[in-house]
Design an enzyme around this catalytic site. Structure first.
Site, mmCIF file in Angstrom:
data_model
loop_
_atom_site.group_PDB
_atom_site.id
_atom_site.type_symbol
_atom_site.label_atom_id
_atom_site.label_comp_id
_atom_site.label_asym_id
_atom_site.label_seq_id
_atom_site.Cartn_x
_atom_site.Cartn_y
_atom_site.Cartn_z
ATOM 1 C CB ALA A 77 3.412 74.542 25.311
ATOM 2 C CB ALA A 122 0.936 80.006 26.954
ATOM 3 C CE LYS A 123 -3.066 74.574 31.258
ATOM 4 N NZ LYS A 123 -4.164 75.367 31.733
ATOM 5 N N GLY A 124 2.265 75.721 30.829
ATOM 6 C CA GLY A 124 3.594 75.251 31.191
ATOM 7 C C GLY A 124 3.540 74.467 32.471
ATOM 8 C CG ASP A 163 -3.384 74.313 35.281
ATOM 9 O OD1 ASP A 163 -4.151 74.870 34.486
ATOM 10 O OD2 ASP A 163 -3.330 73.077 35.396
#
Ligand code: GLU
Length: 440
Positions: A77, A122-124, A163
């Protein structure tokens, strides 16, 4: 669109005991609306920030060690890039969802703006339980994921990092896969790598170090000398363990620590240096707890009981949504410093505020991680490593500067620390949007 072979648990299954479950996206949107209501922000700017710029969903097939093939779903994202390339971690966890990635990507946008870093958010992640993968399987999954999202990432476009469920080794595989396809070594495509291949000294400890720095500043500000301050830390991963060790070193008394199985409470203080972090030795707190003699007030307690201890500072540093409307009335700490991303629900936050409990938000407290990621990216671009001493000195100065900017807003506007963080972040982002304008 990818199909889920392994779908995350239904939310009612995961939270059967809580009446106050909200997704990271819901929390993030409510926080944004609340903060924006008190600010003079253009509606169009706000409307854009409510939505991610893009969410990429990919299918990641994996050949298991037994030769069978399993298909996983991955996401990236990308929320906002008005201040610089997208930046944020990759999470390997069975509960990863599209919405969670979007919510966490919004928090990354604010986090980078609070720290005044030239990055967006962002993050995924992949919907997978990394504990069920062998090292070889994790490597193959990571390499294939890197390939599937290769077109939308890059050192000037979107820079992933570790993460939950990912670590420096994961980043090394990711960087290698990307570099092999590009035909040149591109260390700046991810941060959080091992130092030998372009990683930064001090990156792994950085989120815990920033939690400790803002705890120290906040305690001093509210008149709690660290030598007389008691601290409870939930979670003994890199964030919790490093925060606990530094605060102990600086004179605080860490009276409780926990891992996923439970907690230990010792009113005289726990020798936190003697317990390996989860990354060094999984579930070492459990073994430490099994070995204690329960007397003189020393007790094995649950994670829920840890949250309700009568301490000066509570640091939730495990997972999201642990302080909810169900237990917010029972929180007895004077100060909460959010080590995890999103540990406090929106409703719980209001209860804590009404009760006069100060909450130092995640988007400041654990921002040392992305700040040293920024240092790493600079080192990669310049092909020149910094010493650990330099990293820690610059981190100290960035954290104190950011903490001070929030304190100024807390004093000027008489608002919570979370609202102050949003004020600082939103003003910077709105200014950038206004200056750049909308194209075409
Ligand atoms: N995953 C970390 C966070 O939530 C670090 C992100 C980064 O370094 O890009 O802040």
């Amino acid at each position: 669109m990818a199909s889920h072979q392994r779908s995350p648990p239904a939310s009612d299954e995961a939270t059967a005991t809580s009446t106050d479950h909200e997704s990271a996206l819901e929390t993030a949107r409510r926080q944004l609306d609340r903060a924006a209501a008190g600010l003079d922000i253009d509606d169009a700017v706000l409307e854009r920030l409510e939505h991610p710029a893009a969410v990429h969903e990919v299918t990641v097939p994996l050949e298991r060690d037994d030769g069978s093939v399993e298909v996983f779903t991955g996401y990236r994202a990308q929320h906002d890039s008005v201040r610089g390339p997208y930046k944020g971690g990759l999470r390997y966890h069975p509960d990863v969802t599209r919405d969670e990635c979007v919510g966490l990507s919004m928090w990354m946008t604010w986090k980078c703006a609070v720290m005044d870093l030239p990055f967006g958010g962002a993050k995924g992640g992949i919907v997978v339980d990394p504990k069920e993968l062998s090292a070889d399987e994790k490597e193959r999954l990571t390499r294939r994921f890197a390939q599937e999202i290769r077109d939308v990432i890059g050192p000037n476009a979107d820079i992933p990092a570790p993460d939950m469920g990912t670590d420096p080794q994961t980043m090394a595989w990711f960087m290698d896969a990307y570099s092999m396809q590009e035909g040149e070594t591109i260390p700046g495509v991810v941060t959080g790598k091992p130092p030998g291949i372009g990683g930064s000294y001090g990156r792994e400890e950085a989120p815990g170090r920033s939690v400790a720095i803002v705890t120290r500043e906040t305690c001093e500000y509210y008149g709690y000398p660290l030598s007389e301050t008691t601290v409870a830390v939930q979670g003994f991963g890199s964030v919790g363990a490093n925060a606990a060790r530094l605060l102990e070193e600086w004179g605080a008394t860490v009276v409780a620590v926990s891992d996923v199985n439970g907690a230990v409470y010792d009113p005289d203080g726990i020798d936190v240096g003697a317990i390996p972090s989860h990354d060094e030795e999984p579930e070492a707190v459990t073994r430490f707890a099994a070995g204690i003699d329960e007397d003189d007030g020393v007790r094995r307690i649950s994670n829920e009981e840890l949250l309700e201890l009568d301490v000066d500072v509570l640091i939730p540093a495990a997972v999201g949504n642990v302080i909810t409307a169900d237990n917010a009335d029972a929180i007895a700490a004077d100060i909460v410093v959010e080590g995890a991303n999103g540990p406090t629900t929106f409703a719980a936050d209001a209860i804590l505020e009404e009760r006069g409990i100060r909450v130092i938000p995640d988007i400041l407290a654990n921002a040392g991680g992305v700040t040293v990621s920024y240092f790493e990216w600079l080192q990669d671009i310049n092909r020149r490593a910094w010493s650990l001493e330099r990293v820690n000195e610059e981190l100290e100065s960035e954290m104190v500067t950011a903490w001070t900017a929030l304190r100024d807003e807390v004093e000027r506007r008489d608002i919570s620390w979370r609202d102050a963080a949003y004020v600082v972040a939103l003003e910077r982002i709105a200014d950038a949007q206004e200056m750049r304008g909308l194209w075409p």
